[in-house]
Design a protein around this motif. Structure first.
Motif, PDB file in Angstrom:
ATOM      1  N   GLY A 111      37.247  41.160  55.032  1.00  0.00           N
ATOM      2  CA  GLY A 111      36.203  40.403  55.718  1.00  0.00           C
ATOM      3  C   GLY A 111      36.232  38.904  55.464  1.00  0.00           C
ATOM      4  O   GLY A 111      35.406  38.177  55.999  1.00  0.00           O
ATOM      5  N   LEU A 112      37.177  38.422  54.677  1.00  0.00           N
ATOM      6  CA  LEU A 112      37.289  36.988  54.391  1.00  0.00           C
ATOM      7  C   LEU A 112      38.490  36.409  55.128  1.00  0.00           C
ATOM      8  O   LEU A 112      39.555  37.037  55.166  1.00  0.00           O
ATOM      9  CB  LEU A 112      37.473  36.749  52.882  1.00  0.00           C
ATOM     10  CG  LEU A 112      36.340  37.227  51.979  1.00  0.00           C
ATOM     11  CD1 LEU A 112      36.754  37.095  50.519  1.00  0.00           C
ATOM     12  CD2 LEU A 112      35.084  36.439  52.249  1.00  0.00           C
ATOM     13  N   LEU A 143      41.566  32.690  45.218  1.00  0.00           N
ATOM     14  CA  LEU A 143      41.577  33.939  44.473  1.00  0.00           C
ATOM     15  C   LEU A 143      40.186  34.239  43.917  1.00  0.00           C
ATOM     16  O   LEU A 143      39.740  35.390  43.933  1.00  0.00           O
ATOM     17  CB  LEU A 143      42.612  33.867  43.345  1.00  0.00           C
ATOM     18  CG  LEU A 143      42.910  35.155  42.606  1.00  0.00           C
ATOM     19  CD1 LEU A 143      43.383  36.240  43.559  1.00  0.00           C
ATOM     20  CD2 LEU A 143      43.952  34.908  41.532  1.00  0.00           C
ATOM     21  N   SER A 144      39.462  33.219  43.475  1.00  0.00           N
ATOM     22  CA  SER A 144      38.120  33.443  42.921  1.00  0.00           C
ATOM     23  C   SER A 144      37.160  33.986  43.986  1.00  0.00           C
ATOM     24  O   SER A 144      36.349  34.870  43.706  1.00  0.00           O
ATOM     25  CB  SER A 144      37.564  32.163  42.296  1.00  0.00           C
ATOM     26  OG  SER A 144      37.444  31.150  43.269  1.00  0.00           O
ATOM     27  N   ARG A 145      37.255  33.483  45.200  1.00  0.00           N
ATOM     28  CA  ARG A 145      36.390  33.968  46.284  1.00  0.00           C
ATOM     29  C   ARG A 145      36.715  35.431  46.615  1.00  0.00           C
ATOM     30  O   ARG A 145      35.807  36.244  46.809  1.00  0.00           O
ATOM     31  CB  ARG A 145      36.569  33.084  47.515  1.00  0.00           C
ATOM     32  CG  ARG A 145      35.630  33.413  48.630  1.00  0.00           C
ATOM     33  CD  ARG A 145      35.685  32.377  49.722  1.00  0.00           C
ATOM     34  NE  ARG A 145      34.872  32.791  50.837  1.00  0.00           N
ATOM     35  CZ  ARG A 145      35.119  32.497  52.085  1.00  0.00           C
ATOM     36  NH1 ARG A 145      36.136  31.730  52.395  1.00  0.00           N
ATOM     37  NH2 ARG A 145      34.328  32.919  53.042  1.00  0.00           N
ATOM     38  N   LYS A 162      35.373  37.700  43.853  1.00  0.00           N
ATOM     39  CA  LYS A 162      33.924  37.909  43.980  1.00  0.00           C
ATOM     40  C   LYS A 162      33.623  38.957  45.036  1.00  0.00           C
ATOM     41  O   LYS A 162      32.752  39.815  44.855  1.00  0.00           O
ATOM     42  CB  LYS A 162      33.221  36.598  44.337  1.00  0.00           C
ATOM     43  CG  LYS A 162      33.084  35.637  43.188  1.00  0.00           C
ATOM     44  CD  LYS A 162      32.390  34.369  43.632  1.00  0.00           C
ATOM     45  CE  LYS A 162      32.442  33.303  42.557  1.00  0.00           C
ATOM     46  NZ  LYS A 162      31.910  32.022  43.026  1.00  0.00           N
ATOM     47  N   LYS A 163      34.338  38.891  46.165  1.00  0.00           N
ATOM     48  CA  LYS A 163      34.127  39.852  47.249  1.00  0.00           C
ATOM     49  C   LYS A 163      34.484  41.262  46.781  1.00  0.00           C
ATOM     50  O   LYS A 163      33.726  42.216  47.001  1.00  0.00           O
ATOM     51  CB  LYS A 163      34.974  39.455  48.465  1.00  0.00           C
ATOM     52  CG  LYS A 163      34.942  40.434  49.610  1.00  0.00           C
ATOM     53  CD  LYS A 163      33.598  40.492  50.263  1.00  0.00           C
ATOM     54  CE  LYS A 163      33.642  41.374  51.495  1.00  0.00           C
ATOM     55  NZ  LYS A 163      32.424  41.372  52.245  1.00  0.00           N
ATOM     56  N   LEU A 183      35.024  46.987  43.182  1.00  0.00           N
ATOM     57  CA  LEU A 183      36.433  47.080  42.805  1.00  0.00           C
ATOM     58  C   LEU A 183      36.731  46.057  41.719  1.00  0.00           C
ATOM     59  O   LEU A 183      36.317  44.905  41.818  1.00  0.00           O
ATOM     60  CB  LEU A 183      37.334  46.817  44.015  1.00  0.00           C
ATOM     61  CG  LEU A 183      37.120  47.732  45.214  1.00  0.00           C
ATOM     62  CD1 LEU A 183      37.955  47.270  46.389  1.00  0.00           C
ATOM     63  CD2 LEU A 183      37.447  49.169  44.860  1.00  0.00           C
ATOM     64  N   HIS A 184      37.431  46.491  40.687  1.00  0.00           N
ATOM     65  CA  HIS A 184      37.772  45.602  39.585  1.00  0.00           C
ATOM     66  C   HIS A 184      39.270  45.668  39.348  1.00  0.00           C
ATOM     67  O   HIS A 184      39.876  46.741  39.446  1.00  0.00           O
ATOM     68  CB  HIS A 184      37.011  45.998  38.320  1.00  0.00           C
ATOM     69  CG  HIS A 184      35.530  46.011  38.523  1.00  0.00           C
ATOM     70  ND1 HIS A 184      34.778  44.859  38.594  1.00  0.00           N
ATOM     71  CD2 HIS A 184      34.659  47.037  38.706  1.00  0.00           C
ATOM     72  CE1 HIS A 184      33.512  45.177  38.803  1.00  0.00           C
ATOM     73  NE2 HIS A 184      33.414  46.495  38.886  1.00  0.00           N
ATOM     74  N   SER A 185      39.837  44.531  38.992  1.00  0.00           N
ATOM     75  CA  SER A 185      41.277  44.487  38.761  1.00  0.00           C
ATOM     76  C   SER A 185      41.611  45.170  37.446  1.00  0.00           C
ATOM     77  O   SER A 185      40.769  45.291  36.561  1.00  0.00           O
ATOM     78  CB  SER A 185      41.766  43.045  38.737  1.00  0.00           C
ATOM     79  OG  SER A 185      41.183  42.342  37.666  1.00  0.00           O
TER      80      SER A 185
END
Length: 185
Positions: A41-42, A49-51, A54-55, A61-63
């Motif tokens: 959606g971005l 990468l920071s944006r 955050k999405k 979801l986490h890396s």
């Protein structure tokens, strides 16, 4: 009695004509095709990468740990998104997304077709390649220097998002003027 019947018939005809107009208006709506590549959606062009992180965090979801500079991996869950279960994000030294690879082993023909049809519905006919009922190899090219490459002709499915000219920070810590001028075009 015939007057009553005539007026009821006239009202019924008006209602049916109104319903037909509403149904016809809904079926003749032209779907809006996106003219920019979007990742979760971005807009992909100059996506930091920071944006994106955050999405993805807002989506739950986490890396997971990566020991390679400029590479971040995510699990999209056991079912994933129509069978696509893994996302790897590659960024440049300025922490802007260069490439995002969504992949998975999709055994279900219906899910593979749905993936292709979803992309075709969002972006229209591919610029290169083919899609036959959602199955195939294709590429969508965008004016802003981004592209989406899609392969799902076998069980190994991937969707690759590429920003060919991601934003780069200049040595002074300022944003590269060339990157800004390309974005305005």
């Amino acid at each position: 009695m015939s007057r009553k019947f005539t007026s009821v018939l006239a009202v019924l005809i008006l209602v049916l004509v109104g319903m037909a107009t509403v149904v016809n208006a809904k079926t003749t709506e032209i779907p809006q095709l996106s003219n920019i590549a979007e990742l979760f959606g971005l807009p992909l062009n100059d996506l930091s990468l920071s944006r994106l992180e955050k999405k993805l965090d807002s989506m739950g979801l986490h890396s997971y740990p990566s020991y390679k500079e400029g590479e971040v991996s995510y699990s999209l869950g056991p079912e994933g998104i129509l069978g696509v279960t893994h996302a790897t994000i590659f960024s440049n030294s300025s922490r802007y997304v260069q490439q995002a690879l969504l992949s998975g082993v999709v055994g279900s023909l219906e899910k593979r077709q749905a993936l292709g049809e979803l992309l075709q519905k969002k972006y229209g006919a591919p610029s290169e390649g083919y899609l036959n009922n959602g199955i195939g190899r294709s590429k969508w090219l965008f004016k802003d220097g981004t592209l989406i490459e899609f392969h799902n002709s076998t069980y190994d499915v991937y969707i690759m998002y590429v920003d060919e000219r991601p934003r780069v920070m200049g040595r002074s810590g300022q944003i590269d003027v060339e990157a800004l001028s390309r974005k305005k075009q």
